[in-house]
Design a protein around this motif. Structure first.
Motif, mmCIF file in Angstrom:
data_model
loop_
_atom_site.group_PDB
_atom_site.id
_atom_site.type_symbol
_atom_site.label_atom_id
_atom_site.label_comp_id
_atom_site.label_asym_id
_atom_site.label_seq_id
_atom_site.Cartn_x
_atom_site.Cartn_y
_atom_site.Cartn_z
ATOM 1 N N VAL A 178 0.826 -1.207 0.000
ATOM 2 C CA VAL A 178 0.000 0.000 0.000
ATOM 3 C C VAL A 178 0.862 1.260 0.000
ATOM 4 O O VAL A 178 0.518 2.262 -0.631
ATOM 5 C CB VAL A 178 -0.946 -0.016 1.217
ATOM 6 C CG1 VAL A 178 -1.708 1.298 1.326
ATOM 7 C CG2 VAL A 178 -1.929 -1.174 1.108
ATOM 8 N N ILE A 190 1.788 1.852 -3.503
ATOM 9 C CA ILE A 190 0.676 2.443 -4.257
ATOM 10 C C ILE A 190 0.587 3.937 -3.978
ATOM 11 O O ILE A 190 0.416 4.753 -4.898
ATOM 12 C CB ILE A 190 -0.647 1.746 -3.885
ATOM 13 C CG1 ILE A 190 -0.617 0.272 -4.320
ATOM 14 C CG2 ILE A 190 -1.835 2.458 -4.535
ATOM 15 C CD1 ILE A 190 -1.803 -0.526 -3.828
ATOM 16 N N SER A 191 0.729 4.320 -2.705
ATOM 17 C CA SER A 191 0.658 5.740 -2.327
ATOM 18 C C SER A 191 1.793 6.532 -2.966
ATOM 19 O O SER A 191 1.587 7.652 -3.470
ATOM 20 C CB SER A 191 0.715 5.873 -0.800
ATOM 21 O OG SER A 191 -0.339 5.162 -0.184
ATOM 22 N N LEU A 198 3.427 5.744 -5.730
ATOM 23 C CA LEU A 198 3.184 5.795 -7.176
ATOM 24 C C LEU A 198 2.157 6.880 -7.511
ATOM 25 O O LEU A 198 2.344 7.661 -8.463
ATOM 26 C CB LEU A 198 2.697 4.434 -7.666
ATOM 27 C CG LEU A 198 2.421 4.297 -9.171
ATOM 28 C CD1 LEU A 198 3.685 4.581 -9.977
ATOM 29 C CD2 LEU A 198 1.894 2.902 -9.488
ATOM 30 N N LEU A 199 1.080 6.952 -6.724
ATOM 31 C CA LEU A 199 0.062 7.980 -6.950
ATOM 32 C C LEU A 199 0.625 9.374 -6.696
ATOM 33 O O LEU A 199 0.290 10.329 -7.412
ATOM 34 C CB LEU A 199 -1.147 7.729 -6.040
ATOM 35 C CG LEU A 199 -1.997 6.491 -6.364
ATOM 36 C CD1 LEU A 199 -3.058 6.278 -5.293
ATOM 37 C CD2 LEU A 199 -2.655 6.658 -7.737
ATOM 38 N N VAL A 248 -5.693 5.885 0.797
ATOM 39 C CA VAL A 248 -5.495 4.543 0.239
ATOM 40 C C VAL A 248 -5.711 3.469 1.296
ATOM 41 O O VAL A 248 -6.179 2.364 1.005
ATOM 42 C CB VAL A 248 -4.089 4.423 -0.385
ATOM 43 C CG1 VAL A 248 -3.819 2.992 -0.836
ATOM 44 C CG2 VAL A 248 -3.951 5.375 -1.566
ATOM 45 N N ASP A 305 0.862 -0.773 6.622
ATOM 46 C CA ASP A 305 0.653 -1.176 5.237
ATOM 47 C C ASP A 305 -0.454 -2.223 5.222
ATOM 48 O O ASP A 305 -0.326 -3.281 5.837
ATOM 49 C CB ASP A 305 1.950 -1.759 4.654
ATOM 50 C CG ASP A 305 1.880 -1.967 3.156
ATOM 51 O OD1 ASP A 305 0.974 -2.705 2.712
ATOM 52 O OD2 ASP A 305 2.716 -1.409 2.433
ATOM 53 N N THR A 321 -1.493 -4.244 2.991
ATOM 54 C CA THR A 321 -1.390 -5.350 2.040
ATOM 55 C C THR A 321 -1.746 -6.687 2.685
ATOM 56 O O THR A 321 -2.451 -7.504 2.100
ATOM 57 C CB THR A 321 0.035 -5.434 1.459
ATOM 58 O OG1 THR A 321 0.417 -4.152 0.968
ATOM 59 C CG2 THR A 321 0.105 -6.450 0.342
ATOM 60 N N ILE A 326 -0.113 -8.549 -5.868
ATOM 61 C CA ILE A 326 -0.247 -7.107 -5.646
ATOM 62 C C ILE A 326 1.050 -6.386 -6.008
ATOM 63 O O ILE A 326 1.050 -5.366 -6.711
ATOM 64 C CB ILE A 326 -0.624 -6.812 -4.179
ATOM 65 C CG1 ILE A 326 -2.042 -7.312 -3.879
ATOM 66 C CG2 ILE A 326 -0.525 -5.312 -3.882
ATOM 67 C CD1 ILE A 326 -2.398 -7.269 -2.412
ATOM 68 N N ASN A 327 2.165 -6.927 -5.555
ATOM 69 C CA ASN A 327 3.445 -6.271 -5.812
ATOM 70 C C ASN A 327 3.867 -6.369 -7.267
ATOM 71 O O ASN A 327 4.487 -5.440 -7.798
ATOM 72 C CB ASN A 327 4.520 -6.866 -4.888
ATOM 73 C CG ASN A 327 4.369 -6.407 -3.455
ATOM 74 O OD1 ASN A 327 4.145 -5.234 -3.196
ATOM 75 N ND2 ASN A 327 4.463 -7.322 -2.520
ATOM 76 N N ILE A 364 2.068 -3.579 -8.877
ATOM 77 C CA ILE A 364 2.664 -2.282 -8.538
ATOM 78 C C ILE A 364 3.946 -2.055 -9.329
ATOM 79 O O ILE A 364 4.151 -0.989 -9.940
ATOM 80 C CB ILE A 364 2.941 -2.197 -7.021
ATOM 81 C CG1 ILE A 364 1.628 -2.200 -6.235
ATOM 82 C CG2 ILE A 364 3.745 -0.935 -6.695
ATOM 83 C CD1 ILE A 364 1.820 -2.336 -4.741
ATOM 84 N N SER A 405 3.214 -1.531 -12.975
ATOM 85 C CA SER A 405 2.695 -0.177 -13.216
ATOM 86 C C SER A 405 3.819 0.839 -13.198
ATOM 87 O O SER A 405 3.836 1.786 -13.997
ATOM 88 C CB SER A 405 1.647 0.174 -12.152
ATOM 89 O OG SER A 405 0.560 -0.728 -12.202
#
Length: 296
Positions: free
Chosen positions: A49, A52-53, A55-56, A71, A140, A142, A164-165, A168, A171
């Motif tokens: 997570v 993800i944060s 990356l955003l 998130v 986190d 996850t 999930i990873n 990520i 991406s």
């Protein structure tokens, strides 16, 4: 006597709660160092997570403190549904403190060397996540998502975390560049190993089952020389090197640390060279005559 026991139990519970709060606070400060001192200023990523944060944040420019909270909201709800309300509360507090830490504490930028950023950014972030878990919450979500999905699919918790990873890092390779994705993998590896170290300590526990015709002598050396507990299980011998044997035998079960296992096997060999041993790692133990692990 009963009142004293109740008071001791209350004192123990209060001490445990204070310890958990301290661990969460230390975890937040360590994760903040990993993020603001290493990863965030250099546009580095991690898995889970937090990844993800990050990356955003890179793609949208929204403040990381806000993204960490937003998130993680679904995962806090999952924690409430899947674990307990106390777990969800501690997780919410930990994430809220991390957001405040990211918003208001001015961490220094330690280095711009990419390898050092990946390794030590992952180390501080992993230490923070591990300390928060020791305190009863998570930074986190996850793992919470992985538990939720694993209960509704044939996938294991490890499978879900890996998927999930992979998403990520994939991406990151598409939307940023391949080099960033590769460094993110290194950061995640460093963080995950640090989490394991913080949670499980320096030594891991190993369970040993011992089958020996001289089981009473082996039992005595474990309890008297090694000063470790042992459980005696009743069993029967089946088929072995000498064919069928149907006589009863005592099977010994003991738990030692990784650093004690060699000494145990050497001692058993002195008593019975033909003893049959089975050993396997275990996550944790509570009670009994075991050696406490360092940092626990």
């Amino acid at each position: 006597m009963v009142k004293k026991r109740i008071q001791r139990a209350r004192n123990s519970a209060v001490f445990r709660e204070i310890k958990e709060v301290i661990l969460i606070v230390l975890g937040v400060l360590s994760a903040g160092m990993g993020l603001k001192g290493f990863l965030l200023p250099n546009d580095f990523l991690d898995g889970g997570v937090i990844g993800i944060s990050l990356l955003l944040q890179i793609k949208t420019g929204v403040d990381l403190a806000i993204l960490v909270v937003v998130v993680n909201i679904p995962f806090i709800w999952m924690g409430f549904r899947q674990v307990s309300w106390t777990f969800a509360l501690k997780t919410a507090v930990a994430i809220g403190l991390l957001a405040l830490c990211l918003a208001f504490i001015p961490y220094p930028v330690v280095t711009t060397d990419k390898l050092l950023i990946a390794v030590f950014g992952g180390f501080f972030l992993g230490a923070g996540i591990g300390l928060a878990i020791r305190g009863g919450g998570v930074l986190d979500g996850t793992e919470v998502l992985a538990i939720y999905v694993s209960r509704r699919s044939p996938l294991s918790v490890g499978d879900v975390i890996m998927i999930i990873n992979v998403l990520i890092f994939g991406s990151a390779a598409v939307f940023i560049n391949v080099e960033t994705a590769l460094y993110a993998m290194l950061t995640y590896l460093s963080a995950s190993k640090t989490v394991d170290f913080i949670i499980h300590g320096i030594e891991e526990y190993i369970a040993v089952m011992i089958v020996s015709d001289r089981h009473e002598e082996v039992r005595q050396l474990i309890t008297e020389e090694l000063e470790r507990g042992v459980t005696v299980l009743k069993g029967e011998k089946g088929f072995g090197k000498r064919g069928m044997r149907e006589n009863d035998i005592n099977i010994l079960y003991a738990v030692v640390t990784r650093l004690e296992i060699t000494r145990l096997k050497d001692k058993i060999s002195e008593v019975d060279e033909k003893a049959f041993l089975i050993e396997h790692s275990i996550a944790d133990v509570k009670g009994g005559m075991i050696k406490p692990r360092p940092l626990h």
